[in-house]
Design an enzyme around this catalytic site. Sequence first.
Site, PDB file in Angstrom:
ATOM      1  N   GLY A   9       0.895  -1.263   0.092  1.00 39.11           N
ATOM      2  CA  GLY A   9       0.067  -0.010  -0.160  1.00 39.11           C
ATOM      3  C   GLY A   9       0.873   1.349  -0.237  1.00 39.11           C
ATOM      4  O   GLY A   9       0.532   2.464  -0.744  1.00 39.11           O
ATOM      5  N   ASN A  10       2.091   1.218   0.655  1.00 44.00           N
ATOM      6  CA  ASN A  10       2.857   2.351   0.628  1.00 44.00           C
ATOM      7  C   ASN A  10       3.750   2.593  -0.454  1.00 44.00           C
ATOM      8  O   ASN A  10       4.335   3.400  -0.514  1.00 44.00           O
ATOM      9  CB  ASN A  10       3.752   2.372   2.057  1.00 44.00           C
ATOM     10  CG  ASN A  10       2.893   2.329   3.273  1.00 44.00           C
ATOM     11  OD1 ASN A  10       2.065   3.121   3.416  1.00 44.00           O
ATOM     12  ND2 ASN A  10       3.385   1.696   4.279  1.00 44.00           N
ATOM     13  N   LYS A 123      -4.254  -4.981  11.844  1.00 47.01           N
ATOM     14  CA  LYS A 123      -3.893  -4.601  10.364  1.00 47.01           C
ATOM     15  C   LYS A 123      -4.332  -3.075  10.433  1.00 47.01           C
ATOM     16  O   LYS A 123      -5.361  -2.480  10.480  1.00 47.01           O
ATOM     17  CB  LYS A 123      -4.881  -5.368   9.682  1.00 47.01           C
ATOM     18  CG  LYS A 123      -4.849  -4.842   8.219  1.00 47.01           C
ATOM     19  CD  LYS A 123      -3.378  -5.368   7.707  1.00 47.01           C
ATOM     20  CE  LYS A 123      -3.356  -4.743   6.138  1.00 47.01           C
ATOM     21  NZ  LYS A 123      -1.858  -4.916   5.719  1.00 47.01           N
ATOM     22  N   LYS A 207      -2.083  -8.588   2.885  1.00 47.25           N
ATOM     23  CA  LYS A 207      -2.101  -8.864   1.325  1.00 47.25           C
ATOM     24  C   LYS A 207      -0.803  -9.729   1.285  1.00 47.25           C
ATOM     25  O   LYS A 207      -0.503 -10.402   0.170  1.00 47.25           O
ATOM     26  CB  LYS A 207      -1.819  -7.641   0.611  1.00 47.25           C
ATOM     27  CG  LYS A 207      -0.560  -6.892   0.709  1.00 47.25           C
ATOM     28  CD  LYS A 207       0.429  -6.924  -0.380  1.00 47.25           C
ATOM     29  CE  LYS A 207       1.502  -5.978  -0.196  1.00 47.25           C
ATOM     30  NZ  LYS A 207       2.019  -5.836   1.025  1.00 47.25           N
ATOM     31  N   LYS A 265       5.654  -9.266   6.333  1.00 46.58           N
ATOM     32  CA  LYS A 265       6.356  -9.689   5.244  1.00 46.58           C
ATOM     33  C   LYS A 265       7.389 -10.543   5.360  1.00 46.58           C
ATOM     34  O   LYS A 265       7.586 -11.539   4.482  1.00 46.58           O
ATOM     35  CB  LYS A 265       6.995  -8.474   4.807  1.00 46.58           C
ATOM     36  CG  LYS A 265       6.179  -7.317   3.960  1.00 46.58           C
ATOM     37  CD  LYS A 265       6.907  -6.084   3.787  1.00 46.58           C
ATOM     38  CE  LYS A 265       5.731  -5.069   3.183  1.00 46.58           C
ATOM     39  NZ  LYS A 265       4.677  -4.507   4.036  1.00 46.58           N
TER      40      LYS A 265
END
Length: 316
Positions: A9-10, A123, A207, A265
């Site tokens: 998203g970033n 989240k 995600k 991640k």
Amino acid sequence: MRVVVALGGNALLRRGQPLTAENQRANAAIAAEVLARLVNGGHEVVIAHGNGPQVGLLALQGEAYNADELYPLDVLGAETEGMIGYLIEQELANRLPRDRGIATLLTQVEVAAADPAFQQPTKPVGPVYTQRDAEAMARQHGWSIAPDGGRYRRVVASPAPVDILELDVIALLLREGVIPICAGGGGIPVVRRDDGSYGGVEAVIDKDATSALLARCLNADALMLLTDVDAVQVDFGTPAARRIRRVSAGTLDDMTFAAGSMAPKIAAARDFVARTGGMAAIGRLEDALLLLNGRAGTRIEAGAKGECAYYWREPR
């Protein structure tokens, strides 16, 4: 190589940028340049993306309506999949031959109704706030909030992905030479009812976790998690900070990373590599080709615990 590329998203919306359509399109164009180079390099690319800022913004905009008219997070997730997918699809199509097929696919992802994440929101979604403003928003809207870097954001439930309902369709698109844009925002969260039917649920799936599941199910060679940091660091934020250049999946077990940012991640990358023997990489969007070749970012590989942990220090 078959590569699942997860755009953070970033990476699509820089930290602190206003959540405008113009900014998102400009960043989608930057992402499309990178993705086009991967495609033109002969790689078979599957594109996933985050939606934290966008889904949070839609939820915030919904507060302008009556409480009983608010859309749930699964519906907002579907909206953001379409919005972000549209921008990426159009910008990528503008950079590839006209006959190259690209398709954005709304993707439902099953989660367990009993997942403990529903009782512990983690989240981050929506814009960043100062602590004072975040606490005021939490009181006003009944939100859960948590630190995000030096600021604060709303946090929501993030259950683990169990199954990707449109997996066969994604595989069909790949066989036909179509580039799929799918599992946006971790996918639309759904649960299986007792009668076997499905229904949406109030959550936002990570995600990276869904991208790792997608990469495993598609027998991908590589998983690339692209964000706005150039590499994973140990001792982050301290004078001893070191970037990890190359590390085995097993070695990551002995390392600690920030929950809600780098930890998901790392977990996704480790899971993919440990289960498949493939390669995962974490780094900046603009370094995608270098990441794939092991010349930038952090590369996670199969190997025994303690193998291949190479570092370089934070530049002064």
